[in-house]
Design a protein around this motif. Structure first.
Motif, mmCIF file in Angstrom:
data_model
loop_
_atom_site.group_PDB
_atom_site.id
_atom_site.type_symbol
_atom_site.label_atom_id
_atom_site.label_comp_id
_atom_site.label_asym_id
_atom_site.label_seq_id
_atom_site.Cartn_x
_atom_site.Cartn_y
_atom_site.Cartn_z
ATOM 1 N N GLY B 36 0.841 -1.188 0.000
ATOM 2 C CA GLY B 36 0.000 0.000 0.000
ATOM 3 C C GLY B 36 0.869 1.227 0.000
ATOM 4 N N GLN B 37 0.270 2.334 -0.401
ATOM 5 C CA GLN B 37 1.020 3.586 -0.394
ATOM 6 C C GLN B 37 1.233 4.021 1.053
ATOM 7 N N ASN B 38 2.044 5.032 1.219
ATOM 8 C CA ASN B 38 2.177 5.616 2.553
ATOM 9 C C ASN B 38 0.808 6.128 2.997
ATOM 10 N N ALA B 40 -1.729 4.248 3.695
ATOM 11 C CA ALA B 40 -2.836 3.395 3.238
ATOM 12 C C ALA B 40 -3.496 2.653 4.392
ATOM 13 N N HIS B 190 6.217 -0.806 0.749
ATOM 14 C CA HIS B 190 5.796 -0.205 -0.511
ATOM 15 C C HIS B 190 6.840 -0.495 -1.591
ATOM 16 N N HIS B 206 -5.564 0.070 0.049
ATOM 17 C CA HIS B 206 -5.537 1.438 -0.471
ATOM 18 C C HIS B 206 -6.575 2.274 0.259
ATOM 19 N N GLN B 207 -6.105 3.342 0.825
ATOM 20 C CA GLN B 207 -6.971 4.252 1.592
ATOM 21 C C GLN B 207 -7.853 3.485 2.570
ATOM 22 N N GLU B 290 4.218 -4.574 -9.539
ATOM 23 C CA GLU B 290 4.161 -3.118 -9.545
ATOM 24 C C GLU B 290 3.054 -2.614 -10.468
ATOM 25 N N MET B 294 -0.187 -0.582 -9.411
ATOM 26 C CA MET B 294 -0.528 0.728 -9.973
ATOM 27 C C MET B 294 -1.933 0.722 -10.561
ATOM 28 N N VAL B 297 -4.404 0.753 -7.645
ATOM 29 C CA VAL B 297 -4.442 2.055 -6.987
ATOM 30 C C VAL B 297 -5.132 3.078 -7.873
ATOM 31 N N THR B 301 -8.474 4.963 -7.038
ATOM 32 C CA THR B 301 -8.437 6.427 -6.992
ATOM 33 C C THR B 301 -9.468 7.018 -7.931
ATOM 34 N N ARG B 307 -5.726 12.310 -7.940
ATOM 35 C CA ARG B 307 -4.568 13.005 -7.414
ATOM 36 C C ARG B 307 -4.454 14.364 -8.101
#
Lengths: 520, 321
Positions: B36-38, B40, B190, B206-207, B290, B294, B297, B301, B307
């Motif tokens: 997950g992203q930072n 997440a 990550h 994610h989130q 990866e 992506m 995510v 998103t 974003r």
């Protein structure tokens, strides 16, 4: 238990990691060395006994058992011990009866009691004490009678300043002009009236002993009185006293044999420094000298500095633990949060225990070696200082948990320490003032309520230090000093420890609540 | 029995919803990667399992017991992200301290810490103060402290942070060893390449929401897309397959065939067989983790917020006379 030991070791590592601890320990060692350079040389007997008996002016009622404040009506300030009449006590013809080394041993001497050489008083022209009799020969029996009674009635008298305000003594044998305030008369009004007539008049309270009561005092009572004075002022129990016949009136003479024990608390010593190169005083009672070094230098000055520095140094302990990335590591281990907080708190106390243990223990040891006095009472300062620090460290812990800031923890705790000290100091002055004022209504009021309320609502940090000092006085000093120390309102261990402990409990409980309910 | 199990796990930090009902299961002996992203919710998830933060709702179990109890924590190891060891400790004294908290005897601590320090390559610096360690050394010490007490489950939050490529390889090997010993390893990261190489199963968060979960092979498989190569000199029947509804691209002597929905590869193979063509290469196409990540995510998103794209501010010029 294993967790506790682990956290203690961790706290120890943290405490000894920085250089400040070594500075503190270094200061403690310097203090110990400085104390080690103090020497206590006993005065020779021909100097010691006259010095000792000169203290006999101070008399405690109920055959030496009671401390009593008299003269609270005196406007010039509180009279803190019962000193009914300033007689002169002198020792002469002193001979040592055995050939032992040191000052301990049997002595004989002649003790003479005579009326005041100066009927007036001490420097500044304030008369220290007066009798209510014009017959000088009854002065000593009056003192002995008052000494023998559990409670002697007082009477207020007005005395015309025999020095005329100059501070110089009147001719020998001349008693000051006395005016007894009749019952039912307002002494203030009478004082104003006499002052208006001329001269400088003073109002004092004195024991009310009738001539008949004074004349009834026997030789045995006088001998008992003198024996008791040797015990109370000199810590010398083995004394025999016989009244000599034929002394010229108004003097009284006694043959005294005293068996002085080694380490008598009241035996005067010369206090010197640096191998005798520097003399502090030529004559000071042994016990009070030891007490002064240990309590005033170490417990008061040293402790204040140590507490303040310890607050600064340990202020970083909890915030460091609560740092992001540091706390998670610890919480993830099999240890409960209350254990982390409590053990970390105790770990902080360990720091103080180390410093105070070295300083107090070291000073005690060198003093014991130098003086031969192995009385362990001074060591009580170690847990007391640690406990006093515990109050502050509990607040530091709470502040740290609330703010995670070392600076906030240090500032809040230091301010609290200053506030407690300030409250205790103000209370001290307020109490002294209350002793000085005559009217009961002057001892009350909003200001006093605030001062007392603040003092009693705060942790009893100062009471504990005071009690510690008093314990030391009673342990090291002759009874006379111990009794003097007990004057006024005395704190007791129960409330002092209990209320302080309650504060520690409240601070730590709040810290625990915050620590356990907030996500790191 | 699952080693780790969460059901509809939720966590709110005030108004912020860090976890929105995450459910997952980790079986014994697996290396499980949580991606997950930072921000997440990966670290929050681990912290709930370890009792460091409290869940808002849902269930979380670790080793069959409610997560976060003292008893459970005794059986797990943990390396937090951005950890800070007390600088006044040496590597050795730190492990002694933690070992005591885990209830290990002195002899046991000494033996295990020597092994662990040897494994992570810190034995020579074990008696130096941690404040003198480099970031990589601190990371290796962190890994050592996470497994030296013989835990059943090890949580590693960004374990290769600050570690050089050689060190990363060593860590990957170490995790493989730990798996061989039957331990379960839960890795938050990550760094997708790292996770792809070592994980048995992967979840993408994610989130605060779980968007994908499965084996690495499952996640990276590109469904219905095959690469086909024939013997030298033979021509691939692209036109015939296109007539039958297949999408075909040829390049470098190989053909990329994408199957229509519901169709298998069998009709393609039958056609090649019927035409006497000799098959030399047949591979089901895969993506990297990866690219999967992506895609996931971006898709998530798209469903929520986009974003922000930073644009240059227009500059207006004004003539000054």
């Amino acid at each position: 238990m294993r967790n506790f030991v682990a956290v203690m070791k961790d706290s120890y590592r943290e405490a000894v990691d920085g250089f400040v601890i070594y500075v503190m320990l270094g200061l403690a060692v310097i203090t110990i060395l400085a104390v080690a350079l103090i020497s206590f040389e006993p005065n020779p007997a021909d100097k010691a006994f006259p010095s000792l008996v000169s203290n006999f002016q101070q008399v405690f009622r109920n055959r030496g058992a009671d401390i009593e404040e008299v003269g609270t009506k005196v406007k010039i300030g509180p009279v803190v011990a019962f000193t009914p009449i300033a007689l002169s006590y002198s020792a002469a013809d002193i001979q040592k009866l055995d050939s032992g080394t040191g000052y301990a041993g049997k002595y004989k001497m002649k003790l003479t009691v005579s009326p005041p050489a100066t009927a007036g008083g001490r420097a500044g022209g304030q008369p220290r004490m007066v009798g209510n009799f014009q017959d000088e020969a009854l002065l000593f029996p009056t003192v002995v009678y008052a000494w023998s009674q559990p409670k002697t009635p007082e009477q207020t008298v007005l005395m015309k300043d025999p020095t005329g305000g100059t501070g110089e003594a009147p001719p020998a044998g001349k008693m000051p002009q006395i005016e007894v305030v009749p019952d039912g008369t307002d002494p203030e009004e009478l004082l104003a009236k006499k002052s208006a007539e001329g001269g400088r008049w003073l109002m004092v309270a004195v024991p009310k002993v009738t001539p008949k009561e004074a004349e009834g005092v026997t030789d045995e009572m006088m001998a008992d009185f003198i024996k008791n004075q040797f015990l109370v002022h000199g810590d010398i129990p083995g004394v025999t006293v016989t009244r000599r016949a034929g002394a010229a009136k108004p003097n009284y003479e006694f043959d005294v044999e005293a068996d002085v024990p080694a380490g008598a608390k009241g035996w005067p010593h010369a206090i010197k420094y640096f191998f005798g190169q520097l003399t502090f005083t030529e004559s000071m009672a042994f016990g009070p000298a030891v007490y002064f070094v240990q309590d005033k230098l170490v417990n008061t000055i040293g402790a204040s500095v140590t507490l303040l520095v310890a607050v600064v140094l340990t202020g970083f302990f909890i915030p460091n633990m609560l740092r992001k990335g540091s706390l998670d590591l610890l919480i993830a281990k099999p240890i409960a949060r209350w254990q982390i907080l409590l053990y970390k708190f105790v770990g902080g106390l360990l720091f103080m225990l180390m410093v105070s243990g070295l300083a107090v223990g070291g000073v005690w040891l060198v003093m014991a070696v130098r003086t031969g006095n192995w009385n362990p009472t001074f060591l009580l300062s170690i847990p007391i200082l640690t406990f006093a620090f515990g109050i502050l460290y509990a607040l530091s812990t709470l502040t740290a948990v609330l703010t995670r800031s070392a600076i906030a923890a240090i500032v809040v705790t230091a301010l609290f320490l200053v506030f407690m000290w300030g409250s205790a100091t103000v209370k001290l002055f307020a109490d002294a003032w209350r002793m000085a004022v005559a009217k009961e209504e002057d001892k009350k009021g909003l200001a006093y309520t605030i001062i007392d309320g603040t003092y009693y609502a705060l942790p009893r940090y100062n009471d504990m230090l005071k009690l510690n000092g008093q314990t030391m006085v009673e342990s090291y000093c002759p009874q006379s000093m111990a009794k003097m120390g007990r004057r006024g309102d005395q704190p007791s261990w129960g409330p002092a420890v209990g209320i302080s402990l309650a504060y520690v409990g409240v601070f730590l409980s709040l810290a625990y609540l915050r620590f356990t309910t907030r996500d790191p | 029995m699952s080693v780790i199990e969460t059901n509809s796990l939720r966590k709110h930090y005030g108004r912020i919803e860090a976890l929105k009902g995450v459910s997952l299961k980790v079986e014994p002996g697996q290396i499980y990667g949580l991606l997950g992203q930072n921000g997440a919710g990966k670290s929050t998830m681990v912290k709930i399992l370890l009792g460091i933060v409290k869940k808002t709702d849902g269930d979380a179990y670790l080793l069959g017991e409610p997560a976060g109890t003292t008893n459970v924590r005794r059986r797990v190891g943990y390396l937090p992200e951005d950890h800070q060891f007390p600088g006044y400790h040496t590597g050795r004294s730190l492990l002694h301290f933690y070992g005591e908290l885990y209830g290990l005897s002195r002899d046991e601590r000494t033996r295990r810490m020597n092994e662990a320090l040897d494994i992570v390559g810190l034995k020579k610096r074990a008696d130096s103060k941690i404040k003198t360690y480099s970031k990589g050394m601190k990371q290796r010490l962190g890994i050592a402290q996470s497994f030296f007490h013989d835990p059943e489950v090890i949580f590693l939050d960004e374990p290769t942070d600050g570690v050089d490529p050689v060190g990363r390889k060593e860590i990957r090997d170490l995790l493989g060893e730990l798996k061989k010993e039957g331990r379960t390893v839960f890795v938050n990261s990550h760094l997708l390449g790292e996770v792809e190489m070592i994980s048995d199963r992967v979840a993408i968060i994610h989130q605060g929401e779980m968007v994908r979960e499965g084996t690495v092979a499952d996640l990276t498989r590109q469904a219905n897309r095959f690469s086909i190569g024939l013997a030298d000199g033979q021509e691939f029947p692209a036109a015939e397959l296109k007539e039958k509804g297949f999408r075909v691209e040829t390049a470098n002597g190989k053909a990329e065939v994408e199957l229509p929905d519901g169709q298998s590869i069998d009709p393609v193979l039958e056609l090649l067989w019927a035409k006497g063509l000799k098959l030399r290469h047949l591979v089901e196409q895969k993506q990297t983790l990866e690219s999967v990540f992506m895609q996931m995510v971006d898709k998530a998103t798209d469903d929520t917020d986009r974003r922000a794209v930073r644009k240059a501010r227009p500059v207006t010029a004004r003539r000054v006379d």
